[in-house]
Enzyme design. Structure first.
Site, PDB file in Angstrom:
ATOM      1  N   PHE A  67       1.136   3.229  -2.357  1.00 28.54           N
ATOM      2  CA  PHE A  67       0.526   4.423  -3.057  1.00 28.54           C
ATOM      3  C   PHE A  67      -0.356   4.677  -1.967  1.00 28.54           C
ATOM      4  CE2 PHE A  67      -1.660   6.853  -5.798  1.00 28.54           C
ATOM      5  CZ  PHE A  67      -3.030   6.371  -5.813  1.00 28.54           C
ATOM      6  N   TRP A  68      -1.422   3.821  -1.673  1.00 28.82           N
ATOM      7  CA  TRP A  68      -2.781   4.278  -0.787  1.00 28.82           C
ATOM      8  C   TRP A  68      -2.211   4.991   0.386  1.00 28.82           C
ATOM      9  CZ3 TRP A  68      -6.929   5.120  -3.089  1.00 28.82           C
ATOM     10  CH2 TRP A  68      -7.267   4.344  -4.469  1.00 28.82           C
ATOM     11  N   CYS A 119      -7.716  -1.186 -15.866  1.00 34.59           N
ATOM     12  CA  CYS A 119      -7.211  -2.300 -16.411  1.00 34.59           C
ATOM     13  C   CYS A 119      -5.698  -1.833 -16.935  1.00 34.59           C
ATOM     14  CB  CYS A 119      -7.973  -2.803 -17.502  1.00 34.59           C
ATOM     15  SG  CYS A 119      -7.424  -4.165 -18.449  1.00 34.59           S
ATOM     16  N   VAL A 120      -4.897  -2.751 -16.763  1.00 34.96           N
ATOM     17  CA  VAL A 120      -3.619  -2.581 -17.364  1.00 34.96           C
ATOM     18  C   VAL A 120      -3.115  -3.923 -17.892  1.00 34.96           C
ATOM     19  CG1 VAL A 120      -0.878  -2.268 -17.058  1.00 34.96           C
ATOM     20  CG2 VAL A 120      -2.518  -0.875 -15.517  1.00 34.96           C
ATOM     21  N   LEU A 123     -21.048  -1.705 -11.055  1.00 33.82           N
ATOM     22  CA  LEU A 123     -20.883  -2.648 -12.240  1.00 33.82           C
ATOM     23  C   LEU A 123     -19.501  -3.288 -12.272  1.00 33.82           C
ATOM     24  CD1 LEU A 123     -22.464  -0.232 -14.734  1.00 33.82           C
ATOM     25  CD2 LEU A 123     -23.531  -2.009 -13.288  1.00 33.82           C
ATOM     26  N   HIS A 142       0.907  -1.103   0.102  1.00 32.76           N
ATOM     27  CA  HIS A 142      -0.033   0.205   0.042  1.00 32.76           C
ATOM     28  C   HIS A 142       0.895   1.451   0.045  1.00 32.76           C
ATOM     29  CE1 HIS A 142      -2.902  -3.097   0.719  1.00 32.76           C
ATOM     30  NE2 HIS A 142      -2.824  -2.998   2.086  1.00 32.76           N
ATOM     31  N   SER A 153       3.230  -4.163 -12.827  1.00 32.37           N
ATOM     32  CA  SER A 153       4.077  -3.939 -12.004  1.00 32.37           C
ATOM     33  C   SER A 153       5.161  -2.953 -12.592  1.00 32.37           C
ATOM     34  CB  SER A 153       5.074  -5.353 -11.289  1.00 32.37           C
ATOM     35  OG  SER A 153       4.991  -6.312 -12.115  1.00 32.37           O
ATOM     36  N   LEU A 213       1.809   1.563 -13.285  1.00 29.37           N
ATOM     37  CA  LEU A 213       1.035   2.243 -14.042  1.00 29.37           C
ATOM     38  C   LEU A 213      -0.132   2.702 -13.478  1.00 29.37           C
ATOM     39  CD1 LEU A 213       1.299   1.100 -17.680  1.00 29.37           C
ATOM     40  CD2 LEU A 213       1.977   3.209 -16.719  1.00 29.37           C
ATOM     41  N   ALA A 214      -0.681   1.729 -12.534  1.00 29.29           N
ATOM     42  CA  ALA A 214      -2.042   1.979 -11.830  1.00 29.29           C
ATOM     43  C   ALA A 214      -2.044   3.102 -11.086  1.00 29.29           C
ATOM     44  CB  ALA A 214      -2.596   0.780 -11.153  1.00 29.29           C
TER      45      ALA A 214
HETATM   46  C1  LIG Z   1     -17.257 -15.939 -12.904  1.00 29.98           C
HETATM   47  O1  LIG Z   1     -16.260 -15.056 -13.645  1.00 29.98           O
HETATM   48  C2  LIG Z   1     -15.441 -14.222 -12.914  1.00 29.98           C
HETATM   49  C3  LIG Z   1     -14.639 -13.500 -13.647  1.00 29.98           C
HETATM   50  C4  LIG Z   1     -13.757 -12.637 -12.590  1.00 29.98           C
HETATM   51  C5  LIG Z   1     -13.807 -12.658 -11.345  1.00 29.98           C
HETATM   52  C6  LIG Z   1     -14.952 -13.354 -10.593  1.00 29.98           C
HETATM   53  C7  LIG Z   1     -14.786 -13.511  -9.378  1.00 29.98           C
HETATM   54  C8  LIG Z   1     -15.273 -12.142  -8.912  1.00 29.98           C
HETATM   55  N1  LIG Z   1     -14.571 -11.219  -8.672  1.00 29.98           N
HETATM   56  N2  LIG Z   1     -16.598 -11.690  -8.677  1.00 29.98           N
HETATM   57  C9  LIG Z   1     -17.154 -10.465  -8.410  1.00 29.98           C
HETATM   58  O2  LIG Z   1     -16.163  -9.470  -8.237  1.00 29.98           O
HETATM   59  C10 LIG Z   1     -18.520 -10.276  -8.197  1.00 29.98           C
HETATM   60  C11 LIG Z   1     -19.200 -11.527  -7.631  1.00 29.98           C
HETATM   61  C12 LIG Z   1     -20.715 -11.366  -7.518  1.00 29.98           C
HETATM   62  C13 LIG Z   1     -21.212  -9.977  -7.935  1.00 29.98           C
HETATM   63  N3  LIG Z   1     -20.525  -8.977  -8.316  1.00 29.98           N
HETATM   64  C14 LIG Z   1     -19.346  -9.139  -8.467  1.00 29.98           C
HETATM   65  O3  LIG Z   1     -18.438  -8.295  -9.117  1.00 29.98           O
HETATM   66  C15 LIG Z   1     -19.294  -7.232  -9.779  1.00 29.98           C
HETATM   67  C16 LIG Z   1     -19.023  -5.919  -9.182  1.00 29.98           C
HETATM   68  C17 LIG Z   1     -17.646  -5.344  -9.091  1.00 29.98           C
HETATM   69  N4  LIG Z   1     -16.906  -5.260 -10.448  1.00 29.98           N
HETATM   70  C18 LIG Z   1     -17.122  -6.473 -11.155  1.00 29.98           C
HETATM   71  C19 LIG Z   1     -18.698  -7.188 -11.187  1.00 29.98           C
HETATM   72  C20 LIG Z   1     -15.415 -14.425 -11.551  1.00 29.98           C
END
Ligand SMILES: COc1cccc(CC(=N)NC(=O)c2cccnc2OC2CCNCC2)c1
Length: 389
Positions: A5-6, A140-141, A389, A3, A147, A150-151
């Site tokens: 950066f944060w 997205c990078v 989203l 962290h 590493s 860039l983020a």
């Molecule tokens: C099934 O395919 C996947 C592809 C990439 C990551 C994940 C796991 C994951 N990270 N899931 C979530 O973040 C997630 C699980 C349930 C509801 N919303 C979610 O994320 C949303 C909100 C945040 N931005 C991504 C979509 C699953």
């Protein structure tokens, strides 16, 4: 250093967690726009900033391809989010959006798009304060440029452009723990096509379960149960706005939607967002509402399937129809539309239906963050009324 950066940013710091003297609210106060850095941050020499005009088919395709090949994967790197182009145009152009908050990084020599970050404006209420914020997403990078630090510069650049529009807070989520989560949500999945989910190893056959027993376990009726349930239409925007504003008022953090926001975020858009409501057959009153957004995932390395068709619970309101029945009907509608899985976070009142409707816990967590705004105590997920989203 974790962290690095944060720890330089106006966000709740882990070291401040016990300090009850720190007031809730903005951490740094606004400054005059003239004092905001007027020129973009410096990028490493080979790269240049670009504003991605998402209305341009060509640029939208570049952003789509970058995310399709380099965006978030699950913990076992078996799936990668595959946001569609129409989804990105919807997600990035809400009422009042700023084109120059759709920020890309190109290789100077080849003009190849190698990184992206976005912000969209939103009015988010925190307790009884409505705060104008940027919702930051789609950082997205390219895999080959990781590493190179860039983020952090991309986060600083989108922050600078948000400041230039006199906004001083932001909301974002991450699958990793950063300083300091507003809340940490568990995600849950409801199988709609268990055979495919097991075949692609999204799910595992339960112990002492056969495939046919598993298919039967998740089987849903062919049609919905609630009289008066139908797709949302433009004419429903005022009633849905009233219903939603009233429902969201009970949560500590929630969007402050007006009719323009509801029209944008919740009016059905094919393959992007689906929304349904219950209109009482007797009184024609709109009594309930439910919605999900469409976010497929690329299946990495399966010979039989390339895409997982996933629905994500968005905003749901039940005032007359039991929430269990409302959500079960939404599962039936998603199954009718050939979705493989229905995902939900344990936010709002979701935990009251997750187990009952045969959702299983996912293997990860989603952390919510607010930039430059201290929220004294981390919230329970059930106190959060915001779905990003
Ligand atoms: C099934 O395919 C996947 C592809 C990439 C990551 C994940 C796991 C994951 N990270 N899931 C979530 O973040 C997630 C699980 C349930 C509801 N919303 C979610 O994320 C949303 C909100 C945040 N931005 C991504 C979509 C699953």
């Amino acid at each position: 250093k974790r962290h690095a950066f944060w720890e330089t940013q106006p966000v709740g710091q882990f070291k401040d967690l016990g300090d009850t003297n720190l007031p809730e609210g903005p951490i740094e106060l606004p400054i005059p726009i003239s004092e905001v850095k007027q020129e973009p941050y410096n990028l490493p020499n080979l790269y240049e900033w670009t504003t991605c005009d998402i209305d341009s088919e060509e640029t939208c395709a570049e952003v789509y391809n970058l995310l399709t090949n380099n965006y978030v994967e699950d913990d076992e790197n078996m799936f990668r989010f595959n946001y569609s182009k129409e989804f990105l145009r919807w997600a990035l152009r809400p009422p009042g959006y700023f084109r120059n908050w759709h920020i890309g990084v190109r290789v100077k020599a080849s003009k190849k798009l190698v990184a992206f970050i976005s912000g969209v404006p939103a009015r988010i209420r925190v307790r009884d304060e409505v705060v104008k914020m940027a919702e930051v997403n789609f950082l997205c990078v390219h895999k080959r440029l990781r590493s190179k630090r860039l983020a952090p510069v991309m986060i600083k650049e989108v922050t600078r452009r948000v400041h230039l529009e006199n906004m001083w807070q932001a909301a974002y989520t991450a699958g990793v723990v950063l300083p300091t989560p507003v809340t940490t949500c568990q995600y849950w999945h409801r199988s709609l096509n268990p055979k495919k989910l097991i075949d692609v190893q999204f799910s595992r056959l339960g112990a002492r379960m056969t495939m046919s027993r598993t298919i039967k376990l998740y089987k849903l009726p062919g049609s919905t149960a609630t009289p008066g349930m139908r797709k949302m239409e433009l004419r429903d925007v005022p009633a849905v706005t009233r219903l939603l504003r009233n429902y969201l008022s009970q949560f500590v953090v929630a969007p402050d939607f007006d009719e323009d926001d509801v029209e944008h975020w919740l009016l059905p858009t094919e393959n992007v967002v689906d929304s349904f409501l219950v209109e009482s057959p007797e009184t024609h009153e709109i009594t309930d509402f439910c919605s999900f957004y469409t976010l497929p995932s690329t299946i990495l390395g399966n010979p039989n399937y390339s895409t997982l068709k996933a629905a994500y619970s968005f905003y749901n309101v039940s005032t007359r129809t039991p929430l269990l029945q409302l959500i079960n009907d939404m599962l039936i509608l998603a199954k009718q539309k050939d979705y493989d899985v229905f995902n939900a976070l344990d936010v709002m009142h979701n935990e009251t239906f997750l187990k009952e409707l045969k959702f299983g816990p996912g293997d990860g967590q989603l952390h919510y963050y607010v930039y430059n705004y201290r929220i004294r105590h981390a919230l329970k997920p059930s106190e959060l009324g915001l779905v990003l989203l």
